[in-house]
Design a protein around this motif. Structure first.
Motif, short mmCIF file in Angstrom:
data_model
loop_
_atom_site.label_atom_id
_atom_site.label_comp_id
_atom_site.label_asym_id
_atom_site.label_seq_id
_atom_site.Cartn_x
_atom_site.Cartn_y
_atom_site.Cartn_z
N PHE A 1 10.35 8.43 -0.44
CA PHE A 1 10.01 7.04 -0.10
C PHE A 1 8.81 7.00 0.87
CE2 PHE A 1 11.27 3.27 2.67
CZ PHE A 1 10.80 2.33 1.79
N HIS A 2 7.79 6.23 0.52
CA HIS A 2 6.54 6.13 1.29
C HIS A 2 5.79 7.45 1.35
CE1 HIS A 2 7.45 2.16 3.69
NE2 HIS A 2 7.46 2.00 2.38
N GLY A 3 6.02 8.31 0.37
CA GLY A 3 5.29 9.58 0.36
C GLY A 3 3.86 9.41 -0.09
N THR A 4 3.57 8.33 -0.83
CA THR A 4 2.21 8.06 -1.30
C THR A 4 1.77 6.74 -0.68
OG1 THR A 4 2.69 9.16 -3.38
CG2 THR A 4 0.83 7.64 -3.37
N SER B 1 4.38 1.63 -7.43
CA SER B 1 3.64 2.91 -7.33
C SER B 1 2.64 2.90 -6.19
CB SER B 1 2.89 3.18 -8.64
OG SER B 1 1.74 2.34 -8.70
N ALA B 2 2.17 1.71 -5.82
CA ALA B 2 1.11 1.57 -4.79
C ALA B 2 -0.22 2.18 -5.23
CB ALA B 2 1.53 2.14 -3.43
N ARG C 1 1.42 4.14 7.47
CA ARG C 1 2.46 5.15 7.25
C ARG C 1 1.76 6.40 6.73
NH1 ARG C 1 6.57 7.36 8.84
NH2 ARG C 1 7.91 8.34 7.33
N TRP C 2 2.11 7.54 7.27
CA TRP C 2 1.35 8.76 6.96
C TRP C 2 2.16 9.81 6.24
CZ3 TRP C 2 -3.64 7.87 7.79
CH2 TRP C 2 -3.97 6.91 8.75
N LYS C 3 3.46 9.67 6.20
CA LYS C 3 4.32 10.74 5.71
C LYS C 3 5.55 10.13 5.07
CE LYS C 3 5.04 15.09 8.13
NZ LYS C 3 5.39 15.68 9.41
N GLY C 4 6.00 10.68 3.93
CA GLY C 4 7.19 10.13 3.27
C GLY C 4 8.47 10.42 4.03
N TYR C 5 9.51 9.66 3.68
CA TYR C 5 10.81 9.82 4.35
C TYR C 5 11.74 10.77 3.60
CZ TYR C 5 9.65 5.71 7.21
OH TYR C 5 9.06 4.83 8.08
N GLY C 6 11.24 11.39 2.53
CA GLY C 6 12.11 12.33 1.79
C GLY C 6 12.97 11.61 0.76
N GLY C 7 14.07 12.23 0.40
CA GLY C 7 14.91 11.68 -0.67
C GLY C 7 14.33 12.04 -2.04
N ASN D 1 0.82 -1.23 0.00
CA ASN D 1 0.00 0.00 0.00
C ASN D 1 0.85 1.27 0.00
OD1 ASN D 1 0.85 -0.55 2.72
ND2 ASN D 1 -0.48 1.11 3.37
N CYS D 2 2.18 1.11 0.03
CA CYS D 2 3.07 2.28 0.13
C CYS D 2 3.94 2.40 -1.12
CB CYS D 2 4.03 2.12 1.31
SG CYS D 2 3.20 2.12 2.90
#
Ligand SMILES: Cc1cc2nc3c(=O)[nH]c(=O)nc-3n(C[C@H](O)[C@H](O)[C@H](O)COP(=O)(O)O)c2cc1C
Length: 366
Positions: free
Chosen positions: A66-69, A30-31, A56-62, A15-16
């Protein structure tokens, strides 16, 4: 998950965005909903036992954030349960962010949609940067689990108690609670937790059916894995409970060892999203300033290669099946796996690895 498969196999993190690989390769996951739906149908038809999303609610940046969506996990589970027939689909819920009565009802609704196939991954939360965007202050570590205990007790009461009840806890004060219907078929959803601290593990043993640990899959210490499983199960038995131990891992399976190793290095190391890796490490207070430049470089590489996706199962179908059989021998009940691109890679895993596990007596069907 209530079938005869000795080793349960699930899919983790779909889902991420980017799943469990902080990578910049263009084929990264892409999730999107259509891809999740296609994946779930494919996995269900192939006999995969469960899908476990990440809360997960917020991406890790970069570069890739990563995991922003991410798709919210309980609504995601409800949609997938409606589209599948056999597998368990988990929702992953941060107890401090959800009113327990609304949550209990959401779980029951998903459980009715799936005719008893909804599962709950209860997390106490560890990432304060996420909590602040809800205006919720993370409690200190011990209090987090005291709160989680009140929360899950309340959810279980809402699932089981007829009529009305009150909750008069340290944190929760609820009056004349009513919750109908109850979960599907007079059962309750399977509950898992993956706390890694002593307190987190004790919480899982008291309350859950499945305990997930990222450290159980290890080529170097199968005896260590077996000891861990034995210790967890016997501690649970001391509390009058039966608990199963699960783990996680990332799979790169190809016809030759060279092809698998090359792709793993290409996707997970050479094209790692190092900005995202740095962001994740910083959340754990690991920076060049706190641990020194040399140790930081080693930790960064280890984290990208082994920690984000869990233990890497990289190799031919024979090799991957062998390693999965080893963790089963060590007493692990199941594993949630990830792929760089789940839809591209799951078919090969299902047609090549699952029959090998069946021949070893670890799966009912291939
Ligand atoms: C398999 C697995 C799944 C997890 N899923 C989530 C998740 O979706 N969201 C989250 O915030 N934490 C997740 N965690 C983190 C754990 O719930 C837990 O907070 C973490 O291991 C720290 O342990 P502690 O709370 O005992 O200190 C997961 C951990 C593992 C091993």
């Amino acid at each position: 998950m209530y079938n005869g498969n000795v080793l349960k196999i699930g899919i983790f993190g779909a889902n991420c965005s980017s799943g469990r690989s902080a990578t910049k390769v263009p084929e990264r996951w892409s999730a999107s909903w259509p891809e999740c739906l296609q994946l779930a149908r494919m996995a269900d038809a192939a006999g995969i036992d469960f899908m476990l999303p990440i809360g997960r609610w917020k991406g890790y940046g970069g570069d890739t954030d990563f995991h922003g969506t991410t798709l919210e996990t309980v609504t995601w589970a409800a949609g997938l349960l409606a589209a599948t027939q056999h597998m368990t689909v988990f929702g992953t819920v941060h107890a401090p962010l959800f009113n327990p009565i609304i949550a209990a009802k959401e779980f029951v609704t998903a459980d009715h949609i799936g005719e008893g196939r909804f599962g709950l991954n209860l997390v106490a939360g560890w990432n304060e940067g996420e909590f602040e965007m809800f205006g919720v202050k993370q409690r200190d570590h011990e209090a987090r689990y005291v709160f989680a205990q009140e929360w899950i007790d309340t959810v279980k009461r809402a699932w089981s108690e007829p009529g009305e009840f009150d909750v008069d806890g340290e944190f929760l004060k609820l009056t004349r609670v009513r919750a109908e219907p109850k979960p599907y078929g007079h059962t309750r959803p399977i509950i898992m937790n993956a706390g890694s601290s002593k307190t987190g593990q004790a919480f899982a043993l008291r309350n859950c059916d499945a305990f997930f640990t990222a450290t159980a899959a290890s080529r170097t210490s199968l005896q260590g894995t077996a000891d861990k499983v034995t210790a967890v199960k016997s501690e649970a038995r001391g509390l009058g409970r039966d608990i199963e131990v699960y783990t996680v891992g990332q799979v790169v399976c190809r016809p030759t060892h060279q092809a698998a190793a090359d792709y793993y290095r290409h996707a997970v190391i050479e094209n790692a999203d190092w900005g995202a890796v740095d962001g994740m490490l910083a959340l754990k207070d690991i920076t060049p300033q706190t641990v020194g430049a040399e140790e930081y470089a080693a930790k960064r590489r280890y984290f990208a290669a082994n920690a984000i996706g869990g233990y890497p199962f990289v190799g031919t179908p024979d090799a991957v099946a062998e390693e999965l059989a080893n963790i089963s021998t060590a007493g692990v009940r199941g594993i949630a796996v990830s792929f760089v691109n789940y839809l591209d890679e799951l078919p090969y895993f299902c047609t090549e690895v699952l029959p090998r596990l069946q021949r070893r007596g670890l799966r009912e069907t291939a």
